[in-house]
Each structure stands twice: as C-alpha cells, then as structure tokens.
Enzyme design. Sequence first.
Site, mmCIF file in Angstrom:
data_model
loop_
_atom_site.group_PDB
_atom_site.id
_atom_site.type_symbol
_atom_site.label_atom_id
_atom_site.label_comp_id
_atom_site.label_asym_id
_atom_site.label_seq_id
_atom_site.Cartn_x
_atom_site.Cartn_y
_atom_site.Cartn_z
ATOM 1 N N TYR A 135 0.844 -1.198 0.000
ATOM 2 C CA TYR A 135 0.000 0.000 0.000
ATOM 3 C C TYR A 135 0.880 1.248 0.000
ATOM 4 O O TYR A 135 1.786 1.402 0.838
ATOM 5 C CB TYR A 135 -0.902 0.004 1.233
ATOM 6 C CG TYR A 135 -2.028 1.012 1.157
ATOM 7 C CD1 TYR A 135 -3.263 0.643 0.642
ATOM 8 C CD2 TYR A 135 -1.855 2.327 1.578
ATOM 9 C CE1 TYR A 135 -4.302 1.560 0.562
ATOM 10 C CE2 TYR A 135 -2.883 3.242 1.503
ATOM 11 C CZ TYR A 135 -4.109 2.859 0.991
ATOM 12 O OH TYR A 135 -5.132 3.771 0.909
ATOM 13 N N TYR A 140 -5.629 4.937 -7.741
ATOM 14 C CA TYR A 140 -5.827 4.986 -6.290
ATOM 15 C C TYR A 140 -7.183 4.400 -5.950
ATOM 16 O O TYR A 140 -8.192 5.097 -5.907
ATOM 17 C CB TYR A 140 -5.711 6.430 -5.807
ATOM 18 C CG TYR A 140 -5.837 6.602 -4.308
ATOM 19 C CD1 TYR A 140 -5.039 5.882 -3.426
ATOM 20 C CD2 TYR A 140 -6.753 7.508 -3.772
ATOM 21 C CE1 TYR A 140 -5.138 6.060 -2.059
ATOM 22 C CE2 TYR A 140 -6.859 7.691 -2.399
ATOM 23 C CZ TYR A 140 -6.050 6.964 -1.551
ATOM 24 O OH TYR A 140 -6.154 7.137 -0.192
#
Length: 395
Positions: A290, A340
């Site tokens: 991440y 994203y």
Amino acid sequence: MTVRASAARRPVITGLGMTEMGRVYGRSPADFAGDAVRRAAADAGLGLDDIDGLLLNPGLSAGLDLSLAKRLGLRDLRILSSIQSFGASAGAMVSYAAMAVNAGMAHTIACVYADAPLQQGRGSAAAYSTARVPAGFGGLTMVAGFGSINAKYAVAVQRHMQAYGTTSEQLGAIAVAQRAWAVNNPLAQMREPITLADHQNSRMIVDPLHLLDCCLVTNGAVAVIVTAADRAADSPHPAVHVLGIAQSHPNYLDVRGSAFGLSSGAAQSGPAALKMAGVTVADIDIAQIYDCYTFTVLITLEDYGFCAKGEGGPFAASGALAPGGSLAVNTGGGQLSSYYMWGMTPLSEAIIQARGEGGERQAPRNDVIMVSGNGGILEHHSTLVLSPHAPSSGV
C-alpha cells in the site's frame, strides 16, 4: 484466527472486476460499484445469482451503502456488510470472506470498493479537503494548519528521518521505481518515466513530502469474487489461493513514547499472515505494498522484514524495488503512478500477477505474493498472502 476445513472449501479469489478509472465523471460510487461487481462475476464465469455474500467498502464520497445489494438484484444473501478500515479494508474484506467461505457460511462472496471524489472543474487536491474544524481544543491544530492527511504523514516521515537518517532522495527512489513499473501497465494513469531529479524538483506539498511522494486521486471501482476451491474449478481464470490473512490496528496515541512514524501495523500483521501461510519473507516473490505515500512503502517493507528497521531508505536507493531488482514491488505502479483504489490497488495487481497476466510487467516469479493495506494515519493494517498454487495447510 485460522479456520480448518476440507480442501474443497479452501478460499480462492476467482473473479476480478475493474471499471474505467481516473478522471471519469458523471457516475456515482454506487454506479461504479455495481459495474465492478458485474465485471468480477463475469470474469469468474458466474452470474449475479451465484453470489450469496456481499462486502463493500465505501470510500469518502457518499452514495455507496448496503442498498447496492438491491441495486444488483441480489436476494437471500447469507452475508451482507459494509467494512471501513480505510486503505486496510480490501484486505479485511477478503479475510472475512475467506473465513466465511472456509466455515461454510457462504460460498461466493463479492468484495467491492468504489469512490468518486474527483469532480469536473475541481483539482484533485480539493477531493479530500472537506474536513471540518472540530469544536474546542481539538480544533487548535487544524486552524494552525495541521489538519490535512498530508501534514500528519509528513510528521511521521520527519520522525523516521530523525531516528534513522532516512532521506528525501531515498523516498524518491521508491517513486522512480514504481513509475518504471507503471510504464508497462496500460491501466496506469501516469506512464511517463521520471528521474530522481524530477522527484526532487516536484513541488513541496508538506515538508518533506514532494508531489511525487503522494498518491493519485481516482474515480472508479474494483471488485473481487472470493469462493471455495471446488466452485472455482471451472473458472475461466486460474484461481488465486488465499494462504494467509491478518490484521493489526495500532491506533497510536499522540503522547511521548508512541511508536508513530517508527513502526506500523505491518510489524504485527505481516508475521501473523506469513505464519498462517507457512512461509517466510524469504519466500515472497512479489510484494504489493500500500503506497498512499512513498514513506508507507518504506516503513511497511521494514516492518514486514524485507530489510532491517531503519534500512528501508538504503534498500530502496539500491534499486532493489525497480524492474530487474531483487524484490518485485508494486509491479503495476501502485497508487503513486497507476490508480488509487485504496487497498484494491495492491490486491488487483496481486491477482493479475498471480494469474500471470502482467504482460511486459509480469514478474519473473509469482509463487508467493504478499499484499498490504494501510488505513488512516498508519492506524490500521491488513496483510494477505496469495499464491497461484493450492496450500498444503493454512486458512
């Protein structure tokens, strides 16, 4: 947290649905979510009536809730829930779905994330600038300028820099490496190669975070289908086996002695997921980490044990994370260069790599893949260990 069951009920990911992503306007989060679930079901060779579980993760835009089930015409569901651990939610959804499938609570569960923060005519910076100033002393820091997510992460980065000597150039090496991966990802929003000089010359957002240290903002949705191994036998794509799952929620306190900026929930969830999978860090071929910021990649790699604590900067600067390096990290470009979708960004790329569908960016080995999710300001963490091969034990 391990649940034992027959090999037939071992959980696998068998469907991946991705909508158009980026500056896509005129669609609500629910529109995107419905589209992604339909695509995931079709990708798995299933109809919507095969789904008996739905887990959803709404982003920050309004409009995605449990009514999605009715919108999709899903009836008699055995599992229906909304999960919010921010960027850790994708890993959490897959974890809960895997346990439910393994326990026989449901047999085919769709997990979906959708958001539409971008609005036509407004810059991406405005998408997450809707925070309200709280009443009382709690609003002092915000009115003084310390109210944004960028500012809070900048404090974490500064602390790591002071403790371990981490530099902006080392963070820049992460951005450059991920852009090099994104060049060969047709889904990536940013595919133009960048240099370390480009990173250093990009405008400062909050010292020491430059523009190229920060993730993109994206409209769209991603969904996955988690089912049992026996039900995935006829799937059009190879099943991706869920070997290990874990979460950790540090919830750091703003007090002296806090580990904020020095450690993350990866330090607990990483080893736990690896232990469940029966593997070690040395067995990991691909790490989908991440990356809301370059720093998140650095601290997660340290806490997972890919390098020693405090050595994340030199590790990144060595070129280890770039194509051809010793560790394939964020092979699609991640959230810094690709798209994203919160925790669905690393998860979707992990599935693509596990299937061997990465094309020119396909990693040379894909036997064991680690996926991280980070939520809040290093407050929540999820870890998945995935593989194209069936486990001998595990979840």
